[in-house]
Scaffold this active site. Structure first.
Site, PDB file in Angstrom:
ATOM      1  N   HIS A  69      -3.135   7.229   2.128  1.00  0.00           N
ATOM      2  CA  HIS A  69      -3.596   5.908   1.689  1.00  0.00           C
ATOM      3  C   HIS A  69      -4.997   5.695   2.237  1.00  0.00           C
ATOM      4  CE1 HIS A  69      -4.008   1.754   0.921  1.00  0.00           C
ATOM      5  NE2 HIS A  69      -3.766   1.351   2.159  1.00  0.00           N
TER       6      HIS A  69
ATOM      7  N   ASN B 216     -10.190  -0.048   0.014  1.00  0.00           N
ATOM      8  CA  ASN B 216      -8.731   0.011   0.018  1.00  0.00           C
ATOM      9  C   ASN B 216      -8.216  -0.609  -1.287  1.00  0.00           C
ATOM     10  OD1 ASN B 216      -5.994  -0.369   0.427  1.00  0.00           O
ATOM     11  ND2 ASN B 216      -6.209  -1.145   2.514  1.00  0.00           N
TER      12      ASN B 216
ATOM     13  N   CYS C 191       0.813  -1.229   0.000  1.00  0.00           N
ATOM     14  CA  CYS C 191       0.000   0.000   0.000  1.00  0.00           C
ATOM     15  C   CYS C 191       0.845   1.277   0.000  1.00  0.00           C
ATOM     16  CB  CYS C 191      -0.962   0.003   1.178  1.00  0.00           C
ATOM     17  SG  CYS C 191      -2.044  -1.428   1.172  1.00  0.00           S
TER      18      CYS C 191
HETATM   19  O1  UT7 Z   1      -3.781  -1.202   3.433  1.00  0.00           O
HETATM   20  C1  UT7 Z   1      -2.916  -1.537   4.469  1.00  0.00           C
HETATM   21  C2  UT7 Z   1      -3.354  -0.939   5.672  1.00  0.00           C
HETATM   22  N1  UT7 Z   1      -4.458  -1.677   6.242  1.00  0.00           N
HETATM   23  C3  UT7 Z   1      -5.124  -1.104   7.196  1.00  0.00           C
HETATM   24  O2  UT7 Z   1      -4.841   0.036   7.484  1.00  0.00           O
HETATM   25  C4  UT7 Z   1      -6.148  -1.871   7.995  1.00  0.00           C
HETATM   26  C5  UT7 Z   1      -6.010  -1.510   9.436  1.00  0.00           C
HETATM   27  N2  UT7 Z   1      -6.998  -2.124  10.313  1.00  0.00           N
HETATM   28  C6  UT7 Z   1      -8.284  -1.757  10.307  1.00  0.00           C
HETATM   29  O3  UT7 Z   1      -8.684  -0.942   9.491  1.00  0.00           O
HETATM   30  C7  UT7 Z   1      -9.202  -2.342  11.356  1.00  0.00           C
HETATM   31  O4  UT7 Z   1      -8.436  -3.009  12.325  1.00  0.00           O
HETATM   32  C8  UT7 Z   1     -10.270  -3.299  10.772  1.00  0.00           C
HETATM   33  C9  UT7 Z   1     -11.261  -2.509   9.949  1.00  0.00           C
HETATM   34  C10 UT7 Z   1      -9.597  -4.363   9.930  1.00  0.00           C
HETATM   35  C11 UT7 Z   1     -11.040  -3.976  11.907  1.00  0.00           C
HETATM   36  O5  UT7 Z   1     -11.603  -2.996  12.748  1.00  0.00           O
HETATM   37  P1  UT7 Z   1     -11.500  -3.147  14.333  1.00  0.00           P
HETATM   38  O6  UT7 Z   1     -12.221  -2.016  14.904  1.00  0.00           O
HETATM   39  O7  UT7 Z   1     -10.027  -3.293  14.661  1.00  0.00           O
HETATM   40  O8  UT7 Z   1     -12.319  -4.464  14.593  1.00  0.00           O
HETATM   41  P2  UT7 Z   1     -11.832  -5.805  15.316  1.00  0.00           P
HETATM   42  O9  UT7 Z   1     -10.841  -6.523  14.483  1.00  0.00           O
HETATM   43  O10 UT7 Z   1     -11.485  -5.471  16.737  1.00  0.00           O
HETATM   44  O11 UT7 Z   1     -13.182  -6.635  15.328  1.00  0.00           O
HETATM   45  C12 UT7 Z   1     -14.274  -6.256  16.153  1.00  0.00           C
HETATM   46  C13 UT7 Z   1     -15.374  -7.265  15.989  1.00  0.00           C
HETATM   47  C14 UT7 Z   1     -14.918  -8.716  16.178  1.00  0.00           C
HETATM   48  O12 UT7 Z   1     -15.922  -9.417  16.864  1.00  0.00           O
HETATM   49  P3  UT7 Z   1     -15.798  -9.677  18.443  1.00  0.00           P
HETATM   50  O13 UT7 Z   1     -14.543 -10.462  18.626  1.00  0.00           O
HETATM   51  O14 UT7 Z   1     -15.746  -8.321  19.085  1.00  0.00           O
HETATM   52  O15 UT7 Z   1     -17.040 -10.441  18.753  1.00  0.00           O
HETATM   53  C15 UT7 Z   1     -14.848  -9.230  14.766  1.00  0.00           C
HETATM   54  O16 UT7 Z   1     -15.062 -10.618  14.685  1.00  0.00           O
HETATM   55  O17 UT7 Z   1     -15.932  -7.185  14.676  1.00  0.00           O
HETATM   56  C16 UT7 Z   1     -15.987  -8.492  14.119  1.00  0.00           C
HETATM   57  N3  UT7 Z   1     -15.841  -8.363  12.660  1.00  0.00           N
HETATM   58  C17 UT7 Z   1     -16.880  -8.180  11.830  1.00  0.00           C
HETATM   59  N4  UT7 Z   1     -18.190  -8.105  12.030  1.00  0.00           N
HETATM   60  C18 UT7 Z   1     -18.985  -7.893  10.953  1.00  0.00           C
HETATM   61  C19 UT7 Z   1     -14.686  -8.363  11.951  1.00  0.00           C
HETATM   62  N5  UT7 Z   1     -14.968  -8.187  10.657  1.00  0.00           N
HETATM   63  C20 UT7 Z   1     -16.308  -8.071  10.546  1.00  0.00           C
HETATM   64  C21 UT7 Z   1     -17.181  -7.855   9.472  1.00  0.00           C
HETATM   65  N6  UT7 Z   1     -18.504  -7.775   9.714  1.00  0.00           N
HETATM   66  N7  UT7 Z   1     -16.737  -7.715   8.197  1.00  0.00           N
END
Ligand code: UT7
Length: 325
Positions: free
Chosen positions: A252, A282, A119
């Site tokens: 980005h 993204n 990225c």
């Molecule tokens: O391009 C390179 C750079 N990449 C990035 O910058 C990505 C950086 N990371 C992020 O943008 C975020 O960490 C994410 C968008 C990937 C995830 O967001 P988050 O706020 O960190 O969520 P999380 O991983 O803590 O997940 C929270 C909850 C989890 O459930 P529990 O464990 O709280 O019950 C996940 O299982 O959300 C759940 N979850 C979803 N629910 C519905 C994860 N993905 C999904 C989904 N739909 N697609």
């Protein structure tokens, strides 16, 4: 006379198939994977992304974006003497997507190679092109970010498959007596290889490992916020400028929350941040040139504006380019 490089044209291309969060949620539900528009919007700011048709490759998207950029610069493909393509989803293992693009453009003979910094690929590619122009190794460069990330998404993994899209962006960078690119700052830290990777390898006619993207989203998020601020500050210091000189931040486009956090740390209002993640998702190396072109064509970003471009991604890689358009 000091030799600088300047962007003289921008272009972009999105494949026609637009997939909203609701469309994706329906498609995933059919596979037993649960997600929702609400979750995706709240956690990422993404509302839709574009997916390329199965027979479309990165060089096809790059071709359209490049032709748009060449037209904006008032140049023919044969005027170009350097092509750099930033991509993590190349057409082939080799040759480079840049060579395939060169042939499709009809710019045969000029230097052409790919840059692989995921990225951060576009800021890496732009920095390399700037250095080559300043050194006299090139006069008119085409710098492209192009991706078909849909090919490496595991649609059974909701933590990654809702985040990415396909697209391409391009700029023409020309030698100039006036700047242009003011400063850049590139970094990588290979100890974080595992937090964002496609851990596959072609061997003996098979893929060893997996050809799907794997990401520890929270680890990437935390690292991204810190390094984006550092890269922006380092670039400003090199150019002897401050945050107050930035007209537009073009980061980005991975997650609106990362962009908000970076803007806050740099004391920039969100009115000064170009945001396309809502419509593109993204698109990895394509996201910055796509956002730049959208902002130029949309009339937000104007000639003479000072722009901070910032990338962060797998590697772990990060960097920034400060420029006057
Ligand atoms: O391009 C390179 C750079 N990449 C990035 O910058 C990505 C950086 N990371 C992020 O943008 C975020 O960490 C994410 C968008 C990937 C995830 O967001 P988050 O706020 O960190 O969520 P999380 O991983 O803590 O997940 C929270 C909850 C989890 O459930 P529990 O464990 O709280 O019950 C996940 O299982 O959300 C759940 N979850 C979803 N629910 C519905 C994860 N993905 C999904 C989904 N739909 N697609």
């Amino acid at each position: 006379m000091t030799r600088y490089s300047r962007i003289t044209g921008t272009g972009s291309y999105l494949p026609p198939r637009r997939v909203t969060n609701a469309d994706l949620a329906t498609e995933l539900a059919a596979r037993g994977v649960e997600t929702s528009d609400e979750w995706i919007v709240e956690r990422t700011g993404i509302r839709a992304r574009h997916f390329a048709a199965a027979d479309v490759v990165s060089s096809d998207l790059a071709l359209q974006a490049s032709q748009n950029a060449l037209q904006a610069a008032g140049l023919q493909a044969t005027d170009i003497d350097l092509i750099i393509v930033a991509t993590s989803t190349p057409d082939m293992v080799f040759p480079s997507t840049a060579c395939i693009l060169q042939n499709k453009l009809g710019a045969n003979g000029c230097a052409a190679f790919d840059v692989q910094a995921v990225c951060s690929g576009f800021v890496y590619a732009l920095t390399v092109a700037d250095a080559m122009i300043k050194a006299g190794a090139a006069n008119k460069a085409l710098v492209v970010g192009s991706e078909v990330f849909s090919r490496i998404l595991d649609f059974s993994d909701r933590t990654t498959c809702v985040l990415f899209g396909d697209g391409a962006g391009a700029v023409v960078l020309e030698a100039s007596a006036t700047p242009g690119i003011l400063a850049s700052d590139l970094h990588a830290d290979g100890k974080h290889v595992d937090i964002l990777c496609v851990p596959g390898n072609v061997s003996g006619g098979d893929v060893l490992g997996t050809a799907f993207l794997k990401m520890d989203g929270q680890a990437v998020f935390k690292l991204a916020v810190g390094v984006l601020e550092q890269a922006a500050r380092a670039t400003l210091a090199k150019a002897e400028l401050t945050e107050a000189n930035i007209d537009w931040l073009i980061p980005h486009q991975a997650n609106i929350r990362i962009m908000q956090s970076t803007a806050k740390r740099l004391k920039l209002s969100m009115d000064k941040v170009v945001v396309t993640v809502d419509q593109h998702g993204n698109t990895s190396a394509a996201s910055i040139p796509l956002a730049l072109d959208a902002a130029v064509r949309g009339g937000q970003v104007k000639k003479g504006d000072t722009l901070m471009l910032e990338g962060v991604g797998g590697g772990f890689t990060w960097g920034a380019v400060l420029l006057k358009l």
